[in-house]
Scaffold this active site. Structure first.
Site, PDB file in Angstrom:
ATOM      1  N   CYS A 106       0.839  -1.169   0.086  1.00  0.00           N
ATOM      2  CA  CYS A 106      -0.185  -0.103   0.008  1.00  0.00           C
ATOM      3  C   CYS A 106       0.884   1.186  -0.134  1.00  0.00           C
ATOM      4  O   CYS A 106       1.900   1.203   0.752  1.00  0.00           O
ATOM      5  CB  CYS A 106      -1.121   0.059   1.331  1.00  0.00           C
ATOM      6  N   CYS A 110       0.028   3.027   3.655  1.00  0.00           N
ATOM      7  CA  CYS A 110       0.650   2.456   4.771  1.00  0.00           C
ATOM      8  C   CYS A 110       1.545   1.470   5.041  1.00  0.00           C
ATOM      9  O   CYS A 110       1.855   0.732   5.826  1.00  0.00           O
ATOM     10  CB  CYS A 110      -0.809   1.994   5.623  1.00  0.00           C
TER      11      CYS A 110
END
Lengths: 299, 375
Positions: free
Chosen positions: A240, A243
């Site tokens: 991601c 994150c």
């Protein structure tokens, strides 16, 4: 909070009882589609009326409700359904997976593992896994009764013959408790393994098609496959961008018209929680504000 | 932007405010009243009552106003309201033979007891836009007035039925429970009472198209309009604590009795029947002959199995017709495609990229064919 003129959680108690009976039958026969007298709801068929009826039937005043669509709490329909229960039941709502007792979902299972104290309610458009192979209900019910799933195996085999692998990416059929083949709703097959041996009760509501089915806690849920072509979930090349989570389902976001893309968590609560814990993805800080904000900051 | 971005709730609220303002339109014009809709758009109101399955003119008018004239949206509003109402029970069967007739025509008999009564109909009007409506104050001449007969008007099919030329429909057992498709999920194959309930609330346009298809050869039924009647009937209900019927009011209904040729033969149950006319039945709230006739044609088509007729056309297929004729269900599911699907789309994108990589890597089809031939 509760809007006057309607019963707690909209449905009258007689209707809730009827739905609970269908749910209990579903739990008793895992994966079996129980016909129920689905009601007309104040939102359109195909927009989660089955899930809403199941949630309304099991919702108690002490429950904490989370509603997601595509993994996000702030997509239009998730907002609409959450508001519906805020208005008609006055229950507490949350976006945090860990704080919810009931999670109604469309198209995803949260990344955070669920617990015994939680119920996951799926919105189901077409509950019949064999529907696109056999359009007739009279016929598909017979096939289920005989556990005759040859059609489905042939379909998967034909995929392999044509493409070298099974070309079903969502609503990937599963076998429940060694008996019924079940449609997991149009979740990506990435989420299928989460259904297996899950501590939470999983309930499925299809309003337009008037069917309820269930996977009780700790039930064996197997994705259909072949020995030489075992089931595999989607993988992503990169983590991601916000994150840095690996092994999660990602949404592809188009950034510009020159091929710019970024991949971010589909589960917005998971992403925000990780960022709160200090995980930082490659594009955190440079990504557009609308995306960074994710879906969880509610106005 | 409607995707998972911050502020979805606010955007929805704003969209709804804009909708309310658009519904009202130009505020320099007077707002239309619900009573005006009930009176002047009466046939639209009838359709909303029929397909909304709720006989209430003022609620249906309100729904039309709220939905900006979108009748399917209005039907949806009425249905969603109806589902919250308590259910006391079923009324006594209404007797359309005792209908206060406003219109009654038969295409099978030139004259018949009770007569042919044209009533308010668009039939025989020339479809010329009436610009005078726009210019003048929409004054209309007083309608001619006759005297209504107190006599019952026998149904045509009952008149011919006495000769045995039309199939007899055995009087239903008054104690038999009445099916209710809104309380029991439909299971196939269905009984005729369930089918008629589904058709009565089915989409007028969908049923019209299906009925038309039977006329063009897709499951031909050789129909004649035995009779169409429109008027008011009294509805009676037997409260348990009283034990006798009390009138609850009147409803306006359109009834269509279609008679269809049948050459005789074995019915599905093995019963042998002589050549006779068979029946298709249509009954709807309000005045809608198009809907009642379509319903009657489709009802007869759906009896194909009963008469051991060949079943090959869409209109003869119970699952096809009954599963798809409800416009509230249909519009919901078709329009749900507007909802975000990007999780599944992402999955398909991934698959497509894989398939294309494999396609690029594979030898061209011609080469492969050569190779296979060589092998």
């Amino acid at each position: 909070m509760s809007e006057t003129g309607y019963n707690f959680a909209y449905l009258d108690e007689g209707t809730k009882r009827m739905i609970r009976r269908a749910i209990l039958k579903g739990i008793a026969i895992p994966g079996y589609q129980v016909p129920f007298a689905s009601r007309e709801m104040p939102m359109p068929y195909g927009w989660g009326t089955g899930g809403v009826q199941v949630t309304a039937a099991i919702l108690g005043a002490d429950d904490v409700l989370k509603v997601i669509d595509q993994g996000s709490d702030d997509t239009t329909n998730a907002v609409s359904i959450r508001k519906f229960f805020e208005r008609t039941a006055g229950v507490e709502t949350t976006t945090a997976t860990t704080q919810a007792t009931i999670i109604q979902t469309r198209h995803r299972i949260p990344e955070t593992p669920l617990t015994e104290d939680q119920v996951l309610v799926f919105q189901v458009p077409i509950p019949e896994p064999l529907r696109f192979l056999e359009p007739r209900e009279t016929e598909t019910r017979r096939l289920h009764a005989l556990a005759d799933y040859g059609l489905m195996h042939v379909k998967l085999y034909e995929d392999i013959a044509r493409h070298g692998h099974i070309a079903t990416t969502y609503a990937y059929p599963v076998e429940v408790d060694g008996r019924y083949v079940m449609d997991p709703s149009p979740t990506p097959k990435f989420d299928n393994p989460k259904m297996d041996d899950c501590p939470a009760l999983q309930l499925f509501g299809a309003g337009r098609e008037k069917r309820i089915y269930a996977v009780p806690p700790y039930t064996k849920v197997t994705s259909l496959d072949f020995e030489d072509h075992p089931f595999a979930v989607q993988t992503f090349k990169q983590p991601c961008a916000l994150c840095d989570a690996h092994d999660v389902y990602l949404d592809e976001i188009v950034l510009d018209d020159r091929g710019g893309r970024m991949f971010v968590c589909s589960d917005t609560d998971h992403c925000e929680t990780r960022r709160g814990e200090g995980h930082r993805g490659a594009m955190l800080g440079t990504a557009p504000e609308a995306i960074t904000a994710g879906g969880n900051s509610r106005v | 932007m409607y995707v998972a971005v911050k502020g979805g709730e606010k955007a929805i609220d704003n969209a709804h405010r804009l909708l309310a303002s658009k519904r009202r339109g130009d505020t320099s014009l007077p707002a239309i009243s619900t009573a005006q809709i009930a009176e002047q758009l009466a046939l639209g109101v009838d359709r909303v009552m029929a397909e909304g399955s709720l006989y209430d003119r003022s609620l249906a008018s309100l729904a039309i106003r709220q939905s900006r004239g979108d009748l399917i949206e209005a039907i949806f509003l009425v249905r969603a309201f109806r589902t919250t109402l308590p259910r006391f029970g079923a009324s006594e069967p209404v007797d359309t033979g005792r209908m206060q007739i406003r219109r009654r025509v038969s295409a099978t008999f030139k004259d018949l007891p009770g007569g042919q009564i044209l009533g308010p109909t668009f039939d025989y009007t020339h479809r010329l836009l009436d610009f005078a409506l726009e210019a003048a104050g929409d004054e209309t001449a007083e309608p001619a007035i006759g005297t209504a007969s107190d006599e019952a008007t026998p149904r045509v099919v009952d008149l011919v039925g006495e000769e045995g030329l039309i199939e007899r429909e055995p009087a239903p057992d008054p104690d038999a429970p009445v099916g209710d498709i809104t309380r029991t999920p439909l299971e196939f194959p269905t009984e005729r009472d369930q089918r008629l309930q589904v058709l009565a609330r089915g989409d007028e346009g969908f049923l019209l198209g299906l009925a038309y298809s039977t006329q063009r050869g897709f499951g031909r039924t050789h129909p004649f309009v035995g009779e169409i009647r429109f008027g008011a009937v009294e509805v009676e209900f037997v409260p348990e604590e009283l034990g006798f019927a009390v009138p609850m009011g009147t409803v306006e209904l359109t009834e269509c009795q279609m008679v269809n040729q049948f050459h005789g033969g074995q019915k599905a149950g093995g019963e042998s029947v002589p050549p006779q006319f068979t029946r298709g039945y249509g009954l709807v709230f309000g005045q809608s002959e198009r809907k009642a006739m379509s319903m009657a044609l489709v009802d007869r088509s759906l009896r194909a199995a009963e008469f051991a007729e060949q079943q090959s056309a869409p209109a003869q297929d119970q699952e096809f017709v009954l599963s798809h004729c409800d416009n509230v269900q249909a519009t919901g599911f078709v329009e749900h495609l507007k909802l975000p699907h990007y999780v599944d789309f992402q999955a398909e994108l991934g698959l497509l990229r894989t398939l294309r990589q494999e396609y690029e890597a594979a030898p061209a089809p011609a080469e492969e064919a050569m190779r296979e031939a060589a092998e």
